[in-house]
Design an enzyme around this catalytic site. Structure first.
Site, PDB file in Angstrom:
ATOM      1  N   ASN A   1       5.010  -1.829   8.907  1.00 27.79           N
ATOM      2  CA  ASN A   1       4.942  -0.487   8.349  1.00 27.79           C
ATOM      3  C   ASN A   1       6.295   0.216   8.593  1.00 27.79           C
ATOM      4  O   ASN A   1       7.253  -0.412   9.050  1.00 27.79           O
ATOM      5  CB  ASN A   1       3.760   0.272   8.987  1.00 27.79           C
ATOM      6  CG  ASN A   1       3.195   1.339   8.059  1.00 27.79           C
ATOM      7  OD1 ASN A   1       3.951   2.042   7.373  1.00 27.79           O
ATOM      8  ND2 ASN A   1       1.890   1.484   8.029  1.00 27.79           N
TER       9      ASN A   1
ATOM     10  N   ASN B   1      -6.924  -1.572   1.550  1.00 23.53           N
ATOM     11  CA  ASN B   1      -6.284  -1.157   2.801  1.00 23.53           C
ATOM     12  C   ASN B   1      -7.088  -0.001   3.389  1.00 23.53           C
ATOM     13  O   ASN B   1      -7.321   1.003   2.708  1.00 23.53           O
ATOM     14  CB  ASN B   1      -4.839  -0.739   2.502  1.00 23.53           C
ATOM     15  CG  ASN B   1      -4.098  -0.258   3.739  1.00 23.53           C
ATOM     16  OD1 ASN B   1      -4.516   0.681   4.408  1.00 23.53           O
ATOM     17  ND2 ASN B   1      -2.964  -0.881   4.026  1.00 23.53           N
TER      18      ASN B   1
ATOM     19  N   SER C   1       0.830  -1.202   0.000  1.00 26.30           N
ATOM     20  CA  SER C   1       0.000   0.000   0.000  1.00 26.30           C
ATOM     21  C   SER C   1       0.868   1.258   0.000  1.00 26.30           C
ATOM     22  O   SER C   1       1.874   1.337   0.707  1.00 26.30           O
ATOM     23  CB  SER C   1      -0.880  -0.014   1.257  1.00 26.30           C
ATOM     24  OG  SER C   1      -1.670   1.141   1.306  1.00 26.30           O
TER      25      SER C   1
ATOM     26  N   CYS D   1       0.028   3.688  10.742  1.00 24.03           N
ATOM     27  CA  CYS D   1       0.589   4.857  10.034  1.00 24.03           C
ATOM     28  C   CYS D   1       1.213   5.805  11.053  1.00 24.03           C
ATOM     29  O   CYS D   1       0.515   6.305  11.946  1.00 24.03           O
ATOM     30  CB  CYS D   1      -0.486   5.584   9.238  1.00 24.03           C
ATOM     31  SG  CYS D   1       0.174   7.084   8.463  1.00 24.03           S
TER      32      CYS D   1
ATOM     33  N   ASN E   1      -4.825  -0.659   8.212  1.00 18.91           N
ATOM     34  CA  ASN E   1      -3.666   0.173   8.512  1.00 18.91           C
ATOM     35  C   ASN E   1      -3.813   0.693   9.936  1.00 18.91           C
ATOM     36  O   ASN E   1      -4.425   1.730  10.177  1.00 18.91           O
ATOM     37  CB  ASN E   1      -3.552   1.322   7.507  1.00 18.91           C
ATOM     38  CG  ASN E   1      -2.259   2.101   7.708  1.00 18.91           C
ATOM     39  OD1 ASN E   1      -1.564   1.900   8.706  1.00 18.91           O
ATOM     40  ND2 ASN E   1      -1.941   2.983   6.781  1.00 18.91           N
TER      41      ASN E   1
ATOM     42  N   GLY F   1       9.142  -4.584   4.100  1.00 20.63           N
ATOM     43  CA  GLY F   1      10.152  -3.708   4.684  1.00 20.63           C
ATOM     44  C   GLY F   1      11.470  -3.842   3.954  1.00 20.63           C
ATOM     45  O   GLY F   1      12.261  -4.734   4.259  1.00 20.63           O
ATOM     46  N   GLY F   2      11.655  -3.015   2.935  1.00 22.30           N
ATOM     47  CA  GLY F   2      12.948  -2.963   2.251  1.00 22.30           C
ATOM     48  C   GLY F   2      13.222  -4.107   1.296  1.00 22.30           C
ATOM     49  O   GLY F   2      14.359  -4.296   0.861  1.00 22.30           O
TER      50      GLY F   2
ATOM     51  N   THR G   1       8.926   0.288  -1.303  1.00 20.66           N
ATOM     52  CA  THR G   1       9.711   1.408  -1.841  1.00 20.66           C
ATOM     53  C   THR G   1      10.406   1.069  -3.161  1.00 20.66           C
ATOM     54  O   THR G   1      10.571   1.944  -4.024  1.00 20.66           O
ATOM     55  CB  THR G   1      10.738   1.844  -0.773  1.00 20.66           C
ATOM     56  OG1 THR G   1       9.999   2.213   0.396  1.00 20.66           O
ATOM     57  CG2 THR G   1      11.579   3.018  -1.228  1.00 20.66           C
TER      58      THR G   1
ATOM     59  N   GLY H   1       0.655  11.287   5.220  1.00 19.06           N
ATOM     60  CA  GLY H   1      -0.497  11.627   6.065  1.00 19.06           C
ATOM     61  C   GLY H   1      -1.820  11.088   5.546  1.00 19.06           C
ATOM     62  O   GLY H   1      -2.876  11.700   5.733  1.00 19.06           O
TER      63      GLY H   1
END
Ligand code: SIN
Length: 302
Positions: free
Chosen positions: A191, A99, A21, A130, A127, A242-243, A265, A72
Site C-alpha cells: 500500500n 477488497n 484498489s 490504509c 486492506n 507500487g508505482g 496510480t 479515508g
C-alpha cells in the site's frame, strides 16, 4: 505466444496484470478505456461494513513523480456494494478480487461472510494497510494481528485470501510471515507510504487530513525492495504494487519475486495502460525466449 497464466495458491489468473484498489473505481468508470477481458483481474475500491464519507478535502495532491491521497476509505458500504456493484463486476470477463476493510477482526469476518455466497468473486484482498483512517493499519503493523484477521476471513468464506501489506513498518517481512501463518494465499506488497505536503506560504498542510499516502513512480524502488525482501521471507505468492507504470516496471517486479502485479496510480493518467501491458508482457516473454511467465518470477540473483 508465451503462457501468461499464473497460479497464486487457490487463485488462478489468466495473466499477472491486475488493477489496484482505489484506482479503478468499480470498473464501470473505466469501461470506455479498458478491455476488461484482457486483464488478469480487477480490484475495486475498498468496501467497509458501513458507508463512510471519507476524509475532509483536499484529499489528493500531486507530488514529484507521484501523488498523495487521504481519501479515508470513502465508500457506500457492503450492502450497496452487493446491490449495485457485484452484479456488474461479477459479470465481467476477468477475475473480481473484492477488497474489504474493517475496524475489528469480526468486521472483516462479517464482510467475508456476507460476500461468501457470491461465486463471481475470485478472491478477497484484505486492506489491513490504509494509512488514512484511524486503525486502518493496525492489522498490518503487527504480525499476530495480520495472522488473526487472515485466519478469521479464511474461516468465514471459501475465497482465496490476499493480505495487502503496509510498507510503513520497520520490517515488512514479519507481517508477511504473520499473514502466511494465518493462511493467506498471497500478499499484496505494498500500500502507500505515509507522507505529507505543505503550502509553505500559508504555513499549512495541503491535505485536509494533514497526512496522506504516497503512490506512483516515486515509490517504485521502495515497493520493489519490499517485494524482494518478502519473497525471500515467505513461501506464499506476492502481488507487487507500487508505482508500476510501464513494461520494465512489470518485469522488474516479476523478477524480484512477484507472481502478479497491480497497476495503481498510472490508471489515473494513462487509463489504458493495464490492458496494453498485457500485450507488451506477452511480446517481451517471446523476445526473452520464455515459454511461460513463471520463467521470470523470482529469477533475480546477485
Ligand atoms: C484511502 O481510501 O484512504 C486509500 C486507500 C488505502 O490507502 O488503502
Amino acid at each position: 505466444m508465451a503462457q501468461l497464466q499464473v497460479q497464486l495458491n487457490r487463485l488462478k489468473l489468466r495473466n499477472p496484470i491486475l488493477v489496484a484498489s482505489g484506482t479503478f473505481g468499480y470498473a464501470r468508470e473505466m469501461a470506455a478505456f479498458v478491455d476488461f477481458a484482457k486483464l488478469g483481474g480487477i480490484v475495486p475500491k475498498t468496501v467497509t461494513g458501513e458507508p463512510r464519507i471519507g476524509n475532509p478535502p483536499p484529499r489528493t495532491v500531486e507530488a514529484t513523480s507521484g501523488m498523495l491521497n487521504s481519501i479515508g476509505l470513502d465508500n457506500d458500504g457492503i450492502d450497496t456494494f452487493i446491490e449495485k456493484h457485484i452484479p456488474y463486476l461479477s459479470n465481467l470477463d476477468t477475475a473480481l478480487i473484492a477488497n474489504i476493510a474493517g475496524r475489528t477482526v469480526e468486521d472483516f469476518a462479517n464482510l467475508a461472510g456476507k460476500l461468501a455466497e457470491f461465486d463471481g468473486i475470485a478472491a478477497l484482498e484484505l486492506n489491513i494497510s490504509c494509512p488514512n483512517v484511524s486503525g486502518g493499519v493496525d492489522f498490518g503493523t503487527n504480525p499476530d494481528s495480520a495472522r488473526d484477521v487472515v485466519k478469521a476471513v479464511r474461516d468465514a468464506c471459501p475465497f482465496p485470501v490476499i493480505a495487502k501489506l503496509t510498507p510503513n513498518v520497520t520490517d515488512i517481512t514479519k507481517v508477511a510471515e504473520g499473514a502466511a501463518k494465518g493462511g493467506a494465499d498471497a500478499v499484496s506488497c505494498v500500500n502507500t507510504f505515509q507522507g505529507m505536503a505543505i503550502d509553505w506560504k500559508k504555513r499549512k498542510p495541503i491535505l485536509g487530513n494533514i497526512l496522506g499516502g504516497l503512490s506512483g513512480p516515486a515509490i517504485k524502488p521502495l515497493a520493489l525492495r519490499c517485494v524482494y525482501q518478502v519473497a525471500k521471507a515467505v513461501d506464499i505468492p506476492i502481488i507487487g504494487v507500487g508505482g508500476i507504470a510501464n513494461l520494465n516496471d512489470v518485469l522488474e517486479f516479476l523478477v524480484a519475486g512477484a507472481s502478479a502485479i497491480q497497476i495503481g496510480t498510472a490508471n489515473f493518467y494513462d487509463p489504458g495502460v493495464s490492458a496494453r501491458l498485457v500485450d507488451e508482457l506477452d511480446a517481451a516473454l517471446d523476445a526473452e525466449g520464455c515459454a511461460t511467465v513463471n520463467d521470470l518470477i523470482g529469477s533475480v540473483h546477485s
